[in-house]
Scaffold this motif. Structure first.
Motif, PDB file in Angstrom:
ATOM      1  N   HIS A   1      -6.792  -1.295  13.217  1.00 36.85           N
ATOM      2  CA  HIS A   1      -6.912  -2.306  12.166  1.00 36.85           C
ATOM      3  C   HIS A   1      -6.421  -1.767  10.832  1.00 36.85           C
ATOM      4  O   HIS A   1      -5.623  -2.420  10.142  1.00 36.85           O
ATOM      5  CB  HIS A   1      -8.375  -2.754  12.049  1.00 36.85           C
ATOM      6  N   HIS A   2      -6.844  -0.576  10.469  1.00 37.61           N
ATOM      7  CA  HIS A   2      -6.493  -0.057   9.154  1.00 37.61           C
ATOM      8  C   HIS A   2      -5.074   0.476   9.073  1.00 37.61           C
ATOM      9  O   HIS A   2      -4.448   0.421   8.007  1.00 37.61           O
ATOM     10  CB  HIS A   2      -7.520   0.999   8.718  1.00 37.61           C
ATOM     11  N   VAL A   3      -4.529   0.959  10.169  1.00 37.29           N
ATOM     12  CA  VAL A   3      -3.137   1.405  10.102  1.00 37.29           C
ATOM     13  C   VAL A   3      -2.217   0.201   9.921  1.00 37.29           C
ATOM     14  O   VAL A   3      -1.165   0.301   9.269  1.00 37.29           O
ATOM     15  CB  VAL A   3      -2.753   2.257  11.331  1.00 37.29           C
ATOM     16  N   ARG A   4      -2.606  -0.961  10.455  1.00 37.17           N
ATOM     17  CA  ARG A   4      -1.819  -2.184  10.203  1.00 37.17           C
ATOM     18  C   ARG A   4      -1.881  -2.566   8.734  1.00 37.17           C
ATOM     19  O   ARG A   4      -0.871  -2.999   8.151  1.00 37.17           O
ATOM     20  CB  ARG A   4      -2.329  -3.336  11.077  1.00 37.17           C
ATOM     21  N   MET A   5      -3.059  -2.417   8.127  1.00 38.35           N
ATOM     22  CA  MET A   5      -3.179  -2.715   6.698  1.00 38.35           C
ATOM     23  C   MET A   5      -2.351  -1.743   5.866  1.00 38.35           C
ATOM     24  O   MET A   5      -1.702  -2.129   4.887  1.00 38.35           O
ATOM     25  CB  MET A   5      -4.649  -2.665   6.268  1.00 38.35           C
ATOM     26  N   LEU A   6      -2.358  -0.470   6.241  1.00 43.63           N
ATOM     27  CA  LEU A   6      -1.570   0.531   5.516  1.00 43.63           C
ATOM     28  C   LEU A   6      -0.075   0.237   5.636  1.00 43.63           C
ATOM     29  O   LEU A   6       0.675   0.379   4.668  1.00 43.63           O
ATOM     30  CB  LEU A   6      -1.874   1.929   6.048  1.00 43.63           C
ATOM     31  N   TYR A   7       0.352  -0.183   6.811  1.00 46.24           N
ATOM     32  CA  TYR A   7       1.762  -0.488   7.025  1.00 46.24           C
ATOM     33  C   TYR A   7       2.215  -1.674   6.174  1.00 46.24           C
ATOM     34  O   TYR A   7       3.375  -1.758   5.768  1.00 46.24           O
ATOM     35  CB  TYR A   7       2.021  -0.783   8.503  1.00 46.24           C
ATOM     36  N   ALA A   8       1.284  -2.582   5.892  1.00 49.09           N
ATOM     37  CA  ALA A   8       1.611  -3.757   5.078  1.00 49.09           C
ATOM     38  C   ALA A   8       1.756  -3.426   3.597  1.00 49.09           C
ATOM     39  O   ALA A   8       2.253  -4.244   2.818  1.00 49.09           O
ATOM     40  CB  ALA A   8       0.532  -4.831   5.260  1.00 49.09           C
ATOM     41  N   GLU A   9       1.331  -2.230   3.196  1.00 45.84           N
ATOM     42  CA  GLU A   9       1.455  -1.816   1.806  1.00 45.84           C
ATOM     43  C   GLU A   9       2.909  -1.411   1.507  1.00 45.84           C
ATOM     44  O   GLU A   9       3.726  -1.229   2.400  1.00 45.84           O
ATOM     45  CB  GLU A   9       0.524  -0.641   1.514  1.00 45.84           C
ATOM     46  N   LYS A  10       3.220  -1.248   0.229  1.00 43.85           N
ATOM     47  CA  LYS A  10       4.595  -0.938  -0.188  1.00 43.85           C
ATOM     48  C   LYS A  10       4.941   0.542  -0.057  1.00 43.85           C
ATOM     49  O   LYS A  10       6.117   0.908  -0.049  1.00 43.85           O
ATOM     50  CB  LYS A  10       4.802  -1.387  -1.634  1.00 43.85           C
ATOM     51  N   ASN A  11       3.924   1.387   0.035  1.00 41.75           N
ATOM     52  CA  ASN A  11       4.170   2.836   0.023  1.00 41.75           C
ATOM     53  C   ASN A  11       4.448   3.344   1.436  1.00 41.75           C
ATOM     54  O   ASN A  11       3.638   4.025   2.049  1.00 41.75           O
ATOM     55  CB  ASN A  11       2.968   3.565  -0.592  1.00 41.75           C
ATOM     56  N   ARG A  12       5.612   3.033   1.964  1.00 40.72           N
ATOM     57  CA  ARG A  12       5.970   3.465   3.312  1.00 40.72           C
ATOM     58  C   ARG A  12       6.159   4.981   3.377  1.00 40.72           C
ATOM     59  O   ARG A  12       5.885   5.605   4.401  1.00 40.72           O
ATOM     60  CB  ARG A  12       7.245   2.753   3.775  1.00 40.72           C
ATOM     61  N   LEU A  13       6.660   5.585   2.297  1.00 41.84           N
ATOM     62  CA  LEU A  13       6.834   7.042   2.288  1.00 41.84           C
ATOM     63  C   LEU A  13       5.484   7.734   2.402  1.00 41.84           C
ATOM     64  O   LEU A  13       5.334   8.698   3.164  1.00 41.84           O
ATOM     65  CB  LEU A  13       7.555   7.502   1.015  1.00 41.84           C
ATOM     66  N   GLY A  14       4.492   7.258   1.660  1.00 44.81           N
ATOM     67  CA  GLY A  14       3.162   7.850   1.726  1.00 44.81           C
ATOM     68  C   GLY A  14       2.593   7.779   3.131  1.00 44.81           C
ATOM     69  O   GLY A  14       2.025   8.755   3.644  1.00 44.81           O
ATOM     70  N   LEU A  15       2.740   6.614   3.785  1.00 46.44           N
ATOM     71  CA  LEU A  15       2.242   6.468   5.144  1.00 46.44           C
ATOM     72  C   LEU A  15       2.996   7.390   6.099  1.00 46.44           C
ATOM     73  O   LEU A  15       2.397   8.012   6.979  1.00 46.44           O
ATOM     74  CB  LEU A  15       2.376   5.008   5.595  1.00 46.44           C
ATOM     75  N   ALA A  16       4.311   7.497   5.911  1.00 51.40           N
ATOM     76  CA  ALA A  16       5.113   8.374   6.766  1.00 51.40           C
ATOM     77  C   ALA A  16       4.664   9.829   6.642  1.00 51.40           C
ATOM     78  O   ALA A  16       4.554  10.543   7.656  1.00 51.40           O
ATOM     79  CB  ALA A  16       6.594   8.253   6.409  1.00 51.40           C
ATOM     80  N   LEU A  17       4.391  10.278   5.423  1.00 50.14           N
ATOM     81  CA  LEU A  17       3.945  11.652   5.214  1.00 50.14           C
ATOM     82  C   LEU A  17       2.601  11.904   5.906  1.00 50.14           C
ATOM     83  O   LEU A  17       2.394  12.950   6.534  1.00 50.14           O
ATOM     84  CB  LEU A  17       3.834  11.953   3.723  1.00 50.14           C
ATOM     85  N   MET A  18       1.682  10.936   5.791  1.00 53.00           N
ATOM     86  CA  MET A  18       0.379  11.099   6.441  1.00 53.00           C
ATOM     87  C   MET A  18       0.511  11.092   7.953  1.00 53.00           C
ATOM     88  O   MET A  18      -0.112  11.893   8.654  1.00 53.00           O
ATOM     89  CB  MET A  18      -0.584   9.996   5.975  1.00 53.00           C
TER      90      MET A  18
END
Length: 239
Positions: free
Chosen positions: A59-76
């Motif tokens: 659930h939360h990874v889908r919410m994170l993916y919907a955010e604009k900070n794709r680089l931040g998610l990629a790094l994590m």
């Protein structure tokens, strides 16, 4: 004194036009946790160590993916998968892995044990959990101290079934016997009134698909499905 830090969000939620004030508090809490995770914090070593170990629920990874900070998610995700690969390679060859942080002093001795621990953990869920329970503590603090809050509580639109159960159980622990009896009476009245109201709206929503009622007004039924989902699944459907 720490309980009083949460009186503002609790009071605000109980004055909001919503089907469950606790769901509303958690919705804001979740939004804050998402913003925190995708903000500058993801570059901090302590936070990255926790996201590496805990990961995120579906659930939360889908919410994170919907955010604009794709680089931040990629790094994590990169450092999280680095750790997952390293740990599972060790476990798959019979070497135990001792985790830190959330799993401090807990050793995974098998691949399945490690994966189960990982599937049951989420950085955002864990960040929300402690504060969410403090909100429950604050509700009982206000109930004991402020008559105005008891009136707000009694006049709200009720609770979802999940949070009704939490209040029902926690009240018996956090309130004296006489106070709990009063609380339980008002809690039951508020919960069942809210459930029956929404149940009736869903019933009318169904009836409106019958040609005999097509020209009848919708009353309060148009948004009955998302409200019913809140009541039954403690999940807010964003419009």
């Amino acid at each position: 004194m720490a309980e009083q830090l949460y009186t503002i969000p609790v009071n605000d939620a109980f004055t909001t036009d919503c089907e469950c004030p606790i769901c509303e508090m958690n919705r804001q809490l979740e939004r804050n946790a998402i913003d925190y995770t995708m903000g500058p914090s993801y570059m901090e070593d302590d936070n990255r160590a926790m996201t590496d170990e805990q990961g995120f629920c579906a659930h939360h990874v889908r919410m994170l993916y919907a955010e604009k900070n794709r680089l931040g998610l990629a790094l994590m995700l990169k450092t999280h998968t680095d750790k997952t690969i390293r740990d599972l390679k060790a476990l798959s060859t019979g070497k135990p892995v001792v985790s830190g942080g959330l799993f401090k002093k807990q050793a995974s001795s098998s691949v399945s044990d490690y994966i189960k621990r990982l599937e049951d953990s989420c950085f955002i869920c864990n960040r929300m959990k402690e504060t969410s329970m403090r909100y429950i503590d604050t509700i009982f603090h206000l109930w004991k101290k402020e008559p105005e809050f008891r009136e707000k509580f009694a006049n709200c639109k009720g609770f979802c079934t999940y949070h009704y159960g939490i209040l029902y159980d926690e009240g018996s622990v956090k309130l004296p016997k006489d106070a709990y009896a009063e609380f339980q009476e008002i809690l039951n009245k508020t919960y069942f009134a809210g459930m029956e109201r929404v149940n009736g709206d869903i019933g009318w929503f169904i009836d409106k698909f019958d040609y005999r009622f097509k020209d009848e007004p919708w009353k309060n039924a148009k948004d009955s499905l998302p409200r019913g989902i809140i009541k039954t699944n403690h999940t807010i459907i964003e419009s």
